[in-house]
Design a protein around this motif. Structure first.
Motif, PDB file in Angstrom:
ATOM      1  N   ARG A 167       0.819  -1.213   0.000  1.00  0.00           N
ATOM      2  CA  ARG A 167       0.000   0.000   0.000  1.00  0.00           C
ATOM      3  C   ARG A 167       0.849   1.258   0.000  1.00  0.00           C
ATOM      4  O   ARG A 167       0.389   2.312  -0.415  1.00  0.00           O
ATOM      5  N   GLY A 168       2.063   1.152   0.478  1.00  0.00           N
ATOM      6  CA  GLY A 168       2.927   2.334   0.526  1.00  0.00           C
ATOM      7  C   GLY A 168       3.767   2.524  -0.716  1.00  0.00           C
ATOM      8  O   GLY A 168       4.422   3.552  -0.868  1.00  0.00           O
ATOM      9  N   MET A 169       3.740   1.545  -1.613  1.00  0.00           N
ATOM     10  CA  MET A 169       4.630   1.616  -2.776  1.00  0.00           C
ATOM     11  C   MET A 169       4.000   2.371  -3.944  1.00  0.00           C
ATOM     12  O   MET A 169       2.805   2.652  -3.948  1.00  0.00           O
ATOM     13  N   LYS A 170       4.850   2.661  -4.936  1.00  0.00           N
ATOM     14  CA  LYS A 170       4.349   3.209  -6.184  1.00  0.00           C
ATOM     15  C   LYS A 170       3.374   2.210  -6.802  1.00  0.00           C
ATOM     16  O   LYS A 170       3.630   1.005  -6.792  1.00  0.00           O
ATOM     17  N   GLU A 173       4.737  -0.595  -8.829  1.00  0.00           N
ATOM     18  CA  GLU A 173       5.591  -1.619  -8.230  1.00  0.00           C
ATOM     19  C   GLU A 173       4.827  -2.621  -7.376  1.00  0.00           C
ATOM     20  O   GLU A 173       5.379  -3.628  -6.944  1.00  0.00           O
TER      21      GLU A 173
END
Lengths: 196, 196
Positions: A167-170, A173
């Motif tokens: 959830r925190g990634m680009k 990705e």
DNA sequence: GACACAATATGATGTTTATCATATTCTTGG
DNA sequence: CCAAGAATATGATAAACATCATATTGTGTC
């Protein structure tokens, strides 16, 4: 009793449902009591006829969210929970990442719940234990109790962390990362692994 | 320039440091700007001479917290990062669980950061990628690139999830759960494992 | 169809919040 | 030791918040 038998209980349930989704979507502190009641089709004042505080609501909303989440994940797999790896694969899905409001409240709210009132923390601890025991029950009997515990713990940690991280990634990705987590677990949980 | 060369920069740094710890300890939304400034030994009004908004501070506080966290974890191991398993073992320690203010901001704030302003989310995405690449660099060369990616992803997920879960558990259950996570990773990362 | 009362709505209170405008303090070059 | 201006502090504002007190509405019973 001038009102239908379970009317109030149903309204209460509606508030819990709205809270359960709203908290997972926006975070506990970002959802105000007025927000909540609006989402349940009510107005703010009536809240305290049902709950003594927002924390008391949380204590009920958390188990509700947990059940909702596992029900939704079973739906992804279209069969209720064959083995640990199947559960993990459903959990580590792009759908789960993009729909926190229907997903696991530990992944969506874990840290915030940890910092909440003692009653909420107790509810969280109960739910984690329950989930861990559920996963434990899916592991083949022939393994040692110790090894089963390690696999349940490791798998759950990987699942929760995988969603939090994805959830925190680009956006671009996320899918590959989730696939890597699933592949990691597929190998780690594979019984053909060498032992110690 | 009627003031010492880097005075303002130092004050700014002090605010970032205070924020970095306070956010990890209490959660972003529970730390107000006045709280923050008090912790930095200042008063609330001066804040906006340094940052345009709380979000702008967050964008700086997150990388700071990340560096601080890895520095602290290296200290636990007393040697900077030998291999992936050593890093994971230091990360999955009871000290890390009981000291979020010095620990990994992804484990402490991941979900809340994910719901923050776009600039904050971008900062988070960058930091996750960086950490993933750091772990990747610790894996023996002889493995295939695919397998390395899977191990780095799986290990990081297990680390973050392990801390999130441990923090939510009953005090008495934390150490055993952490030990289980470490043991799980020890076996999963063991190169003697069967392949495919 | 009016009554009694449970279930909800309206309105109000006091606190906390981020942010901004203004005043004060401190440091160094003269 | 004085003056200029950067660095901080004080004070103010408007919005949002949890919670409570009071009013209103809707329902089954007679």
């Amino acid at each position: 009793m001038p009102w239908p038998e379970h009317h109030k209980a149903q309204t209460r349930e509606r508030i819990v449902e709205a809270a359960s989704a709203a908290f997972r979507e926006a975070g506990i502190s970002k959802v105000s009591v007025p927000d909540l009641m609006r989402r349940a089709g009510l107005t703010h004042g009536g809240f305290y006829a049902h709950f003594n505080s927002k924390d008391e609501l949380l204590v009920e909303a958390l188990p509700h969210a947990m059940s909702d989440s596992t029900a939704n994940l079973d739906r992804v797999e279209s069969a209720p929970a064959r083995d640990l790896l199947a559960v993990a694969n459903a959990y580590l899905s792009p759908q789960h990442v993009s729909h926190p409001e229907m997903g696991c409240p530990i992944a969506a709210l874990g840290p915030e719940l940890t910092r909440s009132a003692p009653t909420v923390r107790q509810s969280l601890a109960r739910e984690i234990r329950k989930r861990l025991d559920q996963l434990l029950a899916l592991i083949p009997r022939r393994m040692t109790a110790e090894r089963k515990r390690q696999q349940a713990a490791g798998a759950l940690a990987c699942m929760v962390g995988g969603i939090v991280l994805a959830r925190g990634m680009k956006q671009s990705e996320k899918p590959a990362f989730l696939a890597d987590c699933r592949a990691f677990l597929a190998e780690a949980l594979n019984e053909t692994n060498a032992h110690t």
